[in-house]
Scaffold this motif. Structure first.
Motif, PDB file in Angstrom:
ATOM      1  N   GLY A  64       0.788  -1.218   0.000  1.00 32.64           N
ATOM      2  CA  GLY A  64       0.000   0.000   0.000  1.00 32.64           C
ATOM      3  C   GLY A  64       0.822   1.269   0.000  1.00 32.64           C
ATOM      4  O   GLY A  64       0.426   2.278  -0.590  1.00 32.64           O
ATOM      5  N   ILE A  65       1.988   1.246   0.660  1.00 30.45           N
ATOM      6  CA  ILE A  65       2.845   2.433   0.708  1.00 30.45           C
ATOM      7  C   ILE A  65       3.295   2.819  -0.695  1.00 30.45           C
ATOM      8  O   ILE A  65       3.185   3.975  -1.110  1.00 30.45           O
ATOM      9  CB  ILE A  65       4.077   2.192   1.606  1.00 30.45           C
ATOM     10  N   GLU A  66       3.798   1.851  -1.441  1.00 35.84           N
ATOM     11  CA  GLU A  66       4.264   2.126  -2.801  1.00 35.84           C
ATOM     12  C   GLU A  66       3.102   2.530  -3.701  1.00 35.84           C
ATOM     13  O   GLU A  66       3.234   3.429  -4.543  1.00 35.84           O
ATOM     14  CB  GLU A  66       4.971   0.900  -3.376  1.00 35.84           C
ATOM     15  N   SER A  93       5.489   2.598  10.836  1.00 35.26           N
ATOM     16  CA  SER A  93       4.600   2.272   9.728  1.00 35.26           C
ATOM     17  C   SER A  93       3.634   3.415   9.462  1.00 35.26           C
ATOM     18  O   SER A  93       3.344   3.756   8.309  1.00 35.26           O
ATOM     19  CB  SER A  93       3.827   0.979  10.035  1.00 35.26           C
ATOM     20  N   GLN A  94       3.130   4.033  10.524  1.00 40.74           N
ATOM     21  CA  GLN A  94       2.230   5.171  10.364  1.00 40.74           C
ATOM     22  C   GLN A  94       2.964   6.350   9.746  1.00 40.74           C
ATOM     23  O   GLN A  94       2.419   7.038   8.862  1.00 40.74           O
ATOM     24  CB  GLN A  94       1.639   5.567  11.715  1.00 40.74           C
ATOM     25  N   VAL A  95       4.192   6.594  10.187  1.00 44.16           N
ATOM     26  CA  VAL A  95       4.987   7.681   9.623  1.00 44.16           C
ATOM     27  C   VAL A  95       5.213   7.452   8.130  1.00 44.16           C
ATOM     28  O   VAL A  95       5.087   8.373   7.311  1.00 44.16           O
ATOM     29  CB  VAL A  95       6.339   7.813  10.355  1.00 44.16           C
ATOM     30  N   ALA A  96       5.532   6.202   7.760  1.00 43.95           N
ATOM     31  CA  ALA A  96       5.740   5.877   6.356  1.00 43.95           C
ATOM     32  C   ALA A  96       4.469   6.121   5.545  1.00 43.95           C
ATOM     33  O   ALA A  96       4.523   6.603   4.403  1.00 43.95           O
ATOM     34  CB  ALA A  96       6.179   4.415   6.211  1.00 43.95           C
ATOM     35  N   GLY A  97       3.323   5.798   6.144  1.00 44.65           N
ATOM     36  CA  GLY A  97       2.055   6.005   5.460  1.00 44.65           C
ATOM     37  C   GLY A  97       1.774   7.469   5.197  1.00 44.65           C
ATOM     38  O   GLY A  97       1.397   7.849   4.082  1.00 44.65           O
ATOM     39  N   ALA A 100       4.057   8.913   2.598  1.00 43.38           N
ATOM     40  CA  ALA A 100       3.703   8.485   1.242  1.00 43.38           C
ATOM     41  C   ALA A 100       2.551   9.312   0.667  1.00 43.38           C
ATOM     42  O   ALA A 100       2.281   9.244  -0.524  1.00 43.38           O
ATOM     43  CB  ALA A 100       3.315   7.005   1.246  1.00 43.38           C
ATOM     44  N   GLY A 101       1.883  10.076   1.541  1.00 45.46           N
ATOM     45  CA  GLY A 101       0.811  10.939   1.056  1.00 45.46           C
ATOM     46  C   GLY A 101      -0.561  10.613   1.583  1.00 45.46           C
ATOM     47  O   GLY A 101      -1.558  11.167   1.106  1.00 45.46           O
ATOM     48  N   ALA A 102      -0.639   9.714   2.570  1.00 44.79           N
ATOM     49  CA  ALA A 102      -1.949   9.342   3.119  1.00 44.79           C
ATOM     50  C   ALA A 102      -2.536  10.481   3.951  1.00 44.79           C
ATOM     51  O   ALA A 102      -1.809  11.289   4.528  1.00 44.79           O
ATOM     52  CB  ALA A 102      -1.828   8.091   3.980  1.00 44.79           C
TER      53      ALA A 102
END
Length: 227
Positions: A64-66, A93-97, A100-102
């Motif tokens: 989902g991140i990519e 994981s939340q930071v990565a999300g 990524a633009g979430a």
């Protein structure tokens, strides 16, 4: 905008999630499309241009991140709201999300009625976007809300979604002193829990990218915000 006109893309590799969550969203009257991996999500997002994407993080073929990063590169999907719905609750994981633009990050398990309430809260932004002026000019900065573009002295500046929304909010009322809870509600949504320094970090990044003098122009004399 009526519910029957709102398009939601639900992306998850678990059939049970697609069935249960999909049923509850369809029962609310939304147009629902499903996908079971990131590649499929990108293709369907480009085809139907959903108003909201609800996406898992861990999926086969493309996570989902990519997928989120790829969707955010498509200017035709700039206004699409993206939230992750995942069992991955770790901070990194939340930071990565969000990086990524979430727009939001929801952890499983979650009761269907609570999820529907969160979806409604996210979709309220569509109404706010419709009511806002799409192009705002402040000093040497032009903010195009429809295309998510910032142009300074004729040069386009690329900003992550949250930085763009923060700048757009501040520019909407030059000189206004915003309270933290108002900024969090308008930019992050009242369903999202973020750290107390989140706004400080985004303000600092905006100053670095558009310049301190230009940032003061956006906010006029009172660009500070209060607790």
């Amino acid at each position: 905008m009526k519910k029957k006109d709102i398009k939601i893309l639900l992306v998850d590799d678990e059939p049970d999630i697609l069935e249960i969550v999909g049923y509850n969203l369809s029962s609310e009257g939304y147009q629902l499309t499903t996908a079971n991996n990131g590649i499929d999500a990108i293709a369907k997002a480009k085809k139907i241009k959903p108003h909201l994407i609800i996406m898992d993080v861990m999926m086969p073929e493309m996570d989902g991140i990519e997928a989120c990063e790829n969707i955010r590169k498509d200017s035709n999907l700039a206004n699409t709201i993206i939230t992750f719905l995942t069992a991955r609750g770790e901070d990194y994981s939340q930071v990565a999300g969000f990086d990524a633009g979430a727009d939001d990050y929801i952890t499983k398990p979650i009761k269907p009625k609570v999820l529907v309430s969160k979806v409604k809260a996210l979709l309220r932004r569509l109404k706010e976007d419709d009511e806002n002026e799409q192009i705002v000019t402040v000093g040497d900065i032009v903010i195009n809300r429809e295309e998510y573009k910032i142009v300074k002295d004729g040069t386009e500046i690329i900003l992550p979604r949250k930085e763009f929304e923060l700048l757009s909010l501040l520019a909407s009322r030059p000189g206004k002193v915003f309270k933290r809870e108002e900024i969090l509600d308008k930019v992050w949504g009242n369903e999202v829990i973020v750290g107390g320094r989140t706004i400080d970090v985004h303000i600092r990044k905006l100053r670095e990218k558009i310049g301190e003098n230009q940032f003061k122009t956006v906010k006029g004399v009172g660009y500070k915000y209060v607790q």
